[in-house]
Design an enzyme around this catalytic site. Structure first.
Site, mmCIF file in Angstrom:
data_model
loop_
_atom_site.group_PDB
_atom_site.id
_atom_site.type_symbol
_atom_site.label_atom_id
_atom_site.label_comp_id
_atom_site.label_asym_id
_atom_site.label_seq_id
_atom_site.Cartn_x
_atom_site.Cartn_y
_atom_site.Cartn_z
ATOM 1 N N ASN A 108 0.817 -1.207 0.000
ATOM 2 C CA ASN A 108 0.000 0.000 0.000
ATOM 3 C C ASN A 108 0.853 1.260 0.000
ATOM 4 O O ASN A 108 1.910 1.300 0.625
ATOM 5 C CB ASN A 108 -0.937 0.002 1.213
ATOM 6 N N ASP A 110 -0.596 4.219 0.902
ATOM 7 C CA ASP A 110 -1.420 5.203 1.614
ATOM 8 C C ASP A 110 -0.832 5.679 2.939
ATOM 9 O O ASP A 110 -1.329 6.634 3.541
ATOM 10 C CB ASP A 110 -2.846 4.650 1.827
ATOM 11 N N HIS A 125 6.001 -0.646 -2.509
ATOM 12 C CA HIS A 125 5.513 0.085 -3.688
ATOM 13 C C HIS A 125 5.574 1.594 -3.489
ATOM 14 O O HIS A 125 4.951 2.342 -4.238
ATOM 15 C CB HIS A 125 4.084 -0.356 -4.040
ATOM 16 N N CYS A 153 10.679 20.368 -8.981
ATOM 17 C CA CYS A 153 11.702 20.219 -7.951
ATOM 18 C C CYS A 153 12.255 21.596 -7.571
ATOM 19 O O CYS A 153 12.588 22.402 -8.450
ATOM 20 C CB CYS A 153 12.816 19.329 -8.496
HETATM 21 N N1 APR Z 1 -10.686 -7.353 4.397
HETATM 22 C C1 APR Z 1 -9.869 -8.276 3.832
HETATM 23 N N2 APR Z 1 -9.637 -8.344 2.506
HETATM 24 C C2 APR Z 1 -10.275 -7.457 1.719
HETATM 25 C C3 APR Z 1 -11.148 -6.472 2.237
HETATM 26 C C4 APR Z 1 -11.352 -6.444 3.645
HETATM 27 N N3 APR Z 1 -12.150 -5.571 4.225
HETATM 28 N N4 APR Z 1 -11.625 -5.741 1.190
HETATM 29 C C5 APR Z 1 -11.069 -6.248 0.082
HETATM 30 N N5 APR Z 1 -10.252 -7.278 0.386
HETATM 31 C C6 APR Z 1 -9.409 -8.079 -0.533
HETATM 32 C C7 APR Z 1 -10.001 -8.389 -1.876
HETATM 33 O O1 APR Z 1 -10.763 -9.597 -1.820
HETATM 34 C C8 APR Z 1 -8.754 -8.534 -2.747
HETATM 35 O O2 APR Z 1 -8.265 -9.866 -2.725
HETATM 36 O O3 APR Z 1 -8.277 -7.268 -0.805
HETATM 37 C C9 APR Z 1 -7.736 -7.643 -2.067
HETATM 38 C C10 APR Z 1 -7.396 -6.375 -2.827
HETATM 39 O O4 APR Z 1 -6.760 -6.734 -4.021
HETATM 40 P P1 APR Z 1 -6.210 -5.648 -5.056
HETATM 41 O O5 APR Z 1 -7.244 -4.618 -5.317
HETATM 42 O O6 APR Z 1 -5.682 -6.381 -6.237
HETATM 43 O O7 APR Z 1 -5.025 -4.929 -4.222
HETATM 44 P P2 APR Z 1 -3.528 -5.407 -4.011
HETATM 45 O O8 APR Z 1 -3.424 -6.889 -3.884
HETATM 46 O O9 APR Z 1 -2.993 -4.571 -2.918
HETATM 47 O O10 APR Z 1 -2.855 -4.968 -5.368
HETATM 48 C C11 APR Z 1 -1.465 -5.136 -5.505
HETATM 49 O O11 APR Z 1 -1.506 -3.941 -7.548
HETATM 50 O O12 APR Z 1 -2.047 -2.269 -9.009
HETATM 51 C C12 APR Z 1 -1.190 -2.675 -8.061
HETATM 52 O O13 APR Z 1 0.433 -1.342 -7.129
HETATM 53 C C13 APR Z 1 -0.900 -1.758 -6.926
HETATM 54 O O14 APR Z 1 -0.016 -2.349 -4.757
HETATM 55 C C14 APR Z 1 -1.023 -2.634 -5.713
HETATM 56 C C15 APR Z 1 -0.871 -4.029 -6.306
#
Ligand code: APR
Length: 249
Positions: A108, A110, A125, A153
């Site tokens: 993340n 954030d 990331h 910059c």
């Molecule tokens: N609790 C637990 N899991 C959750 C919740 C919750 N409240 N809400 C959503 N999820 C799960 C979803 O089921 C999904 O599997 O979180 C996951 C989010 O997946 P992505 O949207 O693909 O996010 P992420 O895995 O962090 O993505 C990885 O992709 O685009 C890039 O750089 C970006 O760091 C990011 C990377």
């Protein structure tokens, strides 16, 4: 595999209690209950955007203003966003284990793990709270202050970019090496709220497993990481993680 969530939580707690070294890998799902959109799926951040238009070096070279509009919106939105009980549970886990026994690896950008109080955090990331100069590579903390559409910059006047890792880019090597080391040497890897499809981050799960770690996954739905996991806890991270922490006492 039994599906009773209480039984699964007890199994996960037993694994965590035995573990001398724990690593955690988080993704966008842990911040979902703070009100931040995840990336994939309905309502996801990538929905309505072609990733290559906003999150690649070529996109930035082609239209930096468009890329900055996308990131500025995400930065400004953070003003109303706070860590949730899932983030705080991981702070508690770090405090229980102490220095040297806990590493939080997050995809993340954030900054919510830091905001919650986690100390050993590897942001593989990057962070949208920082900017990086596309000319001289200087990195600056800018929090969530509003930035102009084309920020420059202060030293070399080249365009600033968000200090995040875009598609087609390398991960920050020093941070990545620490993440790999943590995954390869932990007794337990807790994988929370990630779809586990983006590499190399997703590879940490397999890397931990083949080095003997037990894997606990927390997600709303099964993912590609579920198959090799010892325990899969299906549910919201903001509910499951505090419940898991209560079972450690
Ligand atoms: N609790 C637990 N899991 C959750 C919740 C919750 N409240 N809400 C959503 N999820 C799960 C979803 O089921 C999904 O599997 O979180 C996951 C989010 O997946 P992505 O949207 O693909 O996010 P992420 O895995 O962090 O993505 C990885 O992709 O685009 C890039 O750089 C970006 O760091 C990011 C990377």
């Amino acid at each position: 595999m039994p599906h009773d969530i209480n039984e699964q939580l007890d199994r996960a707690a037993a694994i965590l209690k035995r573990a001398k070294k724990v690593a955690v890998l988080t993704g966008a799902g842990i911040s979902a209950e703070s009100g931040l959109a995840t990336f994939r799926g309905a309502g996801g951040l990538w929905e309505g955007h072609r990733v290559e238009e906003v999150a690649t070096p070529r996109a930035f070279a082609r239209d930096p203003a468009l890329v900055w509009r996308f990131y500025n919106l995400r930065r400004v939105n953070l003003a109303a966003v706070h860590p949730n009980p899932g983030h705080f549970a991981l702070v508690e886990l770090e405090q229980r284990l102490g220095d040297g026994a806990f590493t939080l690896i997050t995809q993340n950008v954030d900054g919510l793990h830091h905001a919650a109080g986690s100390r050993r955090v590897l942001e593989i990331h990057g962070s949208i709270r920082r900017v990086r100069c596309s000319g001289c590579d200087a990195i600056e903390e800018r929090g969530i202050e509003a930035l102009p559409e084309l920020p420059r910059c202060g030293k070399c006047h080249a365009l600033l970019r968000p200090d995040v890792v875009w598609f087609e880019e390398m991960l920050p090597q020093d941070i990545w090496l620490q993440a790999e080391e943590a995954a390869q040497t932990c007794d337990c890897l807790l994988v929370v709220g990630t779809s586990a499809v983006v590499y190399p981050a997703a590879g940490l799960v397999e890397s931990a497993r083949i080095n003997g770690a037990q894997i606990i996954e927390v997600n709303l739905t099964p993912t590609p990481a579920s198959r090799g996991a010892d325990v899969v806890l299906l549910g919201q991270a903001g509910t499951i993680l505090p419940d898991l922490m209560r079972r450690l006492t």
